[in-house]
Design a protein around this motif. Structure first.
Motif, PDB file in Angstrom:
ATOM      1  N   ALA A  75       0.837  -1.196   0.000  1.00  0.00           N
ATOM      2  CA  ALA A  75       0.000   0.000   0.000  1.00  0.00           C
ATOM      3  C   ALA A  75       0.868   1.239   0.000  1.00  0.00           C
ATOM      4  O   ALA A  75       1.956   1.252   0.567  1.00  0.00           O
ATOM      5  N   PRO A  76       0.436   2.330  -0.646  1.00  0.00           N
ATOM      6  CA  PRO A  76       1.194   3.575  -0.587  1.00  0.00           C
ATOM      7  C   PRO A  76       1.418   3.976   0.856  1.00  0.00           C
ATOM      8  O   PRO A  76       0.577   3.763   1.714  1.00  0.00           O
TER       9      PRO A  76
ATOM     10  N   GLY B  45      -2.806   8.453  -2.972  1.00  0.00           N
ATOM     11  CA  GLY B  45      -2.753   7.296  -3.846  1.00  0.00           C
ATOM     12  C   GLY B  45      -3.226   7.607  -5.259  1.00  0.00           C
ATOM     13  O   GLY B  45      -3.187   8.753  -5.726  1.00  0.00           O
ATOM     14  N   GLU B  46      -3.722   6.574  -5.936  1.00  0.00           N
ATOM     15  CA  GLU B  46      -4.137   6.715  -7.331  1.00  0.00           C
ATOM     16  C   GLU B  46      -5.354   7.620  -7.492  1.00  0.00           C
ATOM     17  O   GLU B  46      -5.564   8.196  -8.556  1.00  0.00           O
ATOM     18  N   SER B  47      -6.190   7.744  -6.454  1.00  0.00           N
ATOM     19  CA  SER B  47      -7.384   8.589  -6.564  1.00  0.00           C
ATOM     20  C   SER B  47      -7.044  10.062  -6.657  1.00  0.00           C
ATOM     21  O   SER B  47      -7.825  10.857  -7.165  1.00  0.00           O
ATOM     22  N   GLY B  48      -5.880  10.444  -6.142  1.00  0.00           N
ATOM     23  CA  GLY B  48      -5.422  11.823  -6.280  1.00  0.00           C
ATOM     24  C   GLY B  48      -6.071  12.791  -5.314  1.00  0.00           C
ATOM     25  O   GLY B  48      -6.930  12.431  -4.498  1.00  0.00           O
ATOM     26  N   VAL B  49      -5.667  14.048  -5.434  1.00  0.00           N
ATOM     27  CA  VAL B  49      -6.143  15.106  -4.559  1.00  0.00           C
ATOM     28  C   VAL B  49      -6.146  16.415  -5.350  1.00  0.00           C
ATOM     29  O   VAL B  49      -5.277  16.642  -6.206  1.00  0.00           O
TER      30      VAL B  49
ATOM     31  N   LEU C 122       0.650  11.561  -7.228  1.00  0.00           N
ATOM     32  CA  LEU C 122       2.082  11.313  -7.283  1.00  0.00           C
ATOM     33  C   LEU C 122       2.390  10.334  -8.414  1.00  0.00           C
ATOM     34  O   LEU C 122       1.592   9.448  -8.714  1.00  0.00           O
ATOM     35  N   VAL C 123       3.543  10.497  -9.031  1.00  0.00           N
ATOM     36  CA  VAL C 123       4.026   9.536 -10.026  1.00  0.00           C
ATOM     37  C   VAL C 123       5.095   8.685  -9.328  1.00  0.00           C
ATOM     38  O   VAL C 123       6.263   9.082  -9.244  1.00  0.00           O
ATOM     39  N   PRO C 124       4.715   7.531  -8.780  1.00  0.00           N
ATOM     40  CA  PRO C 124       5.667   6.760  -7.964  1.00  0.00           C
ATOM     41  C   PRO C 124       6.941   6.371  -8.699  1.00  0.00           C
ATOM     42  O   PRO C 124       8.024   6.336  -8.108  1.00  0.00           O
ATOM     43  N   GLY C 125       6.822   6.077  -9.991  1.00  0.00           N
ATOM     44  CA  GLY C 125       7.987   5.611 -10.730  1.00  0.00           C
ATOM     45  C   GLY C 125       8.929   6.699 -11.195  1.00  0.00           C
ATOM     46  O   GLY C 125       9.895   6.414 -11.909  1.00  0.00           O
TER      47      GLY C 125
ATOM     48  N   VAL D  79      16.820  -3.808  -2.080  1.00  0.00           N
ATOM     49  CA  VAL D  79      15.519  -3.453  -2.638  1.00  0.00           C
ATOM     50  C   VAL D  79      15.653  -2.149  -3.406  1.00  0.00           C
ATOM     51  O   VAL D  79      16.323  -1.211  -2.947  1.00  0.00           O
ATOM     52  N   LEU D  80      15.028  -2.084  -4.576  1.00  0.00           N
ATOM     53  CA  LEU D  80      14.883  -0.827  -5.297  1.00  0.00           C
ATOM     54  C   LEU D  80      13.417  -0.429  -5.190  1.00  0.00           C
ATOM     55  O   LEU D  80      12.538  -1.155  -5.654  1.00  0.00           O
ATOM     56  N   ALA D  81      13.143   0.689  -4.522  1.00  0.00           N
ATOM     57  CA  ALA D  81      11.771   1.099  -4.231  1.00  0.00           C
ATOM     58  C   ALA D  81      11.415   2.368  -4.992  1.00  0.00           C
ATOM     59  O   ALA D  81      12.274   3.224  -5.249  1.00  0.00           O
ATOM     60  N   ASP D  82      10.130   2.493  -5.356  1.00  0.00           N
ATOM     61  CA  ASP D  82       9.670   3.726  -5.985  1.00  0.00           C
ATOM     62  C   ASP D  82       9.255   4.728  -4.907  1.00  0.00           C
ATOM     63  O   ASP D  82       9.408   4.477  -3.706  1.00  0.00           O
ATOM     64  N   LEU D  83       8.730   5.882  -5.312  1.00  0.00           N
ATOM     65  CA  LEU D  83       8.403   6.933  -4.362  1.00  0.00           C
ATOM     66  C   LEU D  83       7.284   6.552  -3.403  1.00  0.00           C
ATOM     67  O   LEU D  83       7.169   7.133  -2.315  1.00  0.00           O
ATOM     68  N   ALA D  84       6.454   5.582  -3.777  1.00  0.00           N
ATOM     69  CA  ALA D  84       5.402   5.105  -2.881  1.00  0.00           C
ATOM     70  C   ALA D  84       5.930   4.075  -1.897  1.00  0.00           C
ATOM     71  O   ALA D  84       5.198   3.619  -1.026  1.00  0.00           O
ATOM     72  N   GLY D  85       7.206   3.708  -2.017  1.00  0.00           N
ATOM     73  CA  GLY D  85       7.785   2.708  -1.141  1.00  0.00           C
ATOM     74  C   GLY D  85       7.613   1.292  -1.623  1.00  0.00           C
ATOM     75  O   GLY D  85       7.995   0.347  -0.928  1.00  0.00           O
TER      76      GLY D  85
END
Length: 393
Positions: free
Chosen positions: A11-12, A49-53, A101-104, A121-127
């Protein structure tokens, strides 16, 4: 022999932290990430998350003016860190544009240097992990072995994943250590590494900013992301025993960065010798019970140590992890919970019993948390409040 692990989607994450940002080494040029206000906006975007703000919601939650929010989000979009996520119906006027957010857009490396294994581990901005590698590691062999293995695995990890710039590397290993200076202390079983400046040495080898912390602190920081504010202890039982502490929603290291040396509290004055030089430490008692196959006794000893933490700190939850716990989770969860419940009755403590639960992330909890040593400082604390409101709505 090195092995690859499939990427795990989680989860983000968002939440408060007291981690120090990486500095002093060359890294990705990210002008949009500089500044407190941009961090607050990024934190809200990650929590949404994906729903945005919408920009209006960003202004409401941060206290910034709409004009300031527009300038910040424009910079974030120009750097590829934010993007439109559609439009939301408005109660009046034109529909609001929603941003996410653009996690990648960026990556961070998380390294868990255990006594006998390295996990990268290589993680994106969402972890979320986009790539994982594991390899044998003889940590006690000394600096040359640690540096060579870490460089080889991180190079392979980045080559296989390709993609966007890497912000830095978070490195988690056994303590004690000096988090602020990045220097190892007297690690049990690894005398050759005492006083070694691991952070700076790895930064030179990897060509990245590096943040160094204890394995248990990294895990606790990762577990605190995206959760409700509160206090918990993460107890890690593997090749050793330690704790990470989150108090009132923030990672607690102590003024000398030595908090969490849970395994070396003495429970039995005339007990078996411990690698730290004392006798009867909870780590020695617990590992001895594991070695002779008495998991019920190991869980009871772990529970007694956990009860001491509860008495001292009045924490809400105890989270368990580490390879030994993962090998027999029901035995350890049940054993620790029974000791805490009995202690609560004995002390006449009011309220619900302290929660005992497995730490999310399984065998990667430390490596995922290590990536958060780099990522968490990029995001402001308001994101956790937004996430908490959405959880309860």
């Amino acid at each position: 022999m090195t092995s690859n692990d499939p990427a795990h989607r989680a989860a983000p994450t968002a939440g408060p932290n007291r981690s120090d940002p990486p500095s002093g080494n060359p890294g990705a040029n990210l002008p949009a990430l500089r500044g407190h206000n941009a961090a607050l906006v990024l934190g809200l975007l990650r929590a949404a998350g994906e729903s945005g703000v919408s920009r209006l919601e960003l202004a409401e939650h941060t206290g910034l003016t709409p004009q300031a929010v527009s300038k910040i989000t424009a910079r974030l979009r120009a750097d590829g860190l934010a993007a439109e996520a559609g439009r939301r119906a408005s109660t009046g006027g034109k529909p609001r544009t929603v941003l996410r957010l653009v996690p990648g857009a960026r990556h961070a490396v998380g390294l868990h240097l255990d006594r006998d294994e390295l996990t990268a581990v290589l993680a994106d901005l969402a972890g979320d992990a986009v790539a994982v590698r594991r390899a044998p590691l003889a940590f006690e062999a000394g600096a040359a072995e640690v540096l060579a293995t870490a460089e080889r695995e991180v190079t392979a990890l980045r080559a296989a994943a390709g993609g966007p710039p890497v912000l830095g590397a978070g490195v988690a290993c056994p303590g004690p250590l000096d988090h602020t200076r990045g220097v190892l202390g007297r690690v049990t079983g690894a005398p050759a590494l005492e006083g070694f400046p691991l952070r700076d040495a790895l930064a030179d080898r990897l060509g990245l900013p590096v943040v160094l912390d204890k394995d248990t602190n990294a895990a606790a920081l990762g577990l605190a992301q995206g959760t409700r504010r509160g206090s918990f202890a993460y107890l890690h039982l593997g090749t050793g025993l330690g704790a990470g502490l989150v108090l009132d929603g923030a990672l607690h290291r102590g003024p000398r960065t030595g908090a969490g040396e849970f395994g070396h509290q003495v429970l039995q004055l005339d007990g078996p010798p411990c690698g730290c030089g004392r006798r009867g430490c909870v780590e020695a008692l617990c590992l001895a019970a594991v070695a002779r196959g008495d998991l019920a006794e190991a869980a009871r000893v772990l529970g007694v140590g956990a009860a001491n933490l509860v008495e001292l700190l009045d924490i809400d939850r105890v989270l368990l992890g580490g390879r030994t716990v993962l090998g027999s989770p029901e035995e350890f969860l049940g054993g620790v919970a029974r000791v805490l419940a009995a202690e609560s009755v004995t002390r006449g403590r009011a309220g619900p019993p302290v929660e005992v639960a497995p730490a999310r992330g399984g065998p990667r909890v430390v490596a995922d948390g290590a990536a958060q040593l780099v990522l968490a400082p990029l995001f402001g604390a308001f994101g956790s409040a937004l996430a908490a409101r959405r959880e309860t709505s």
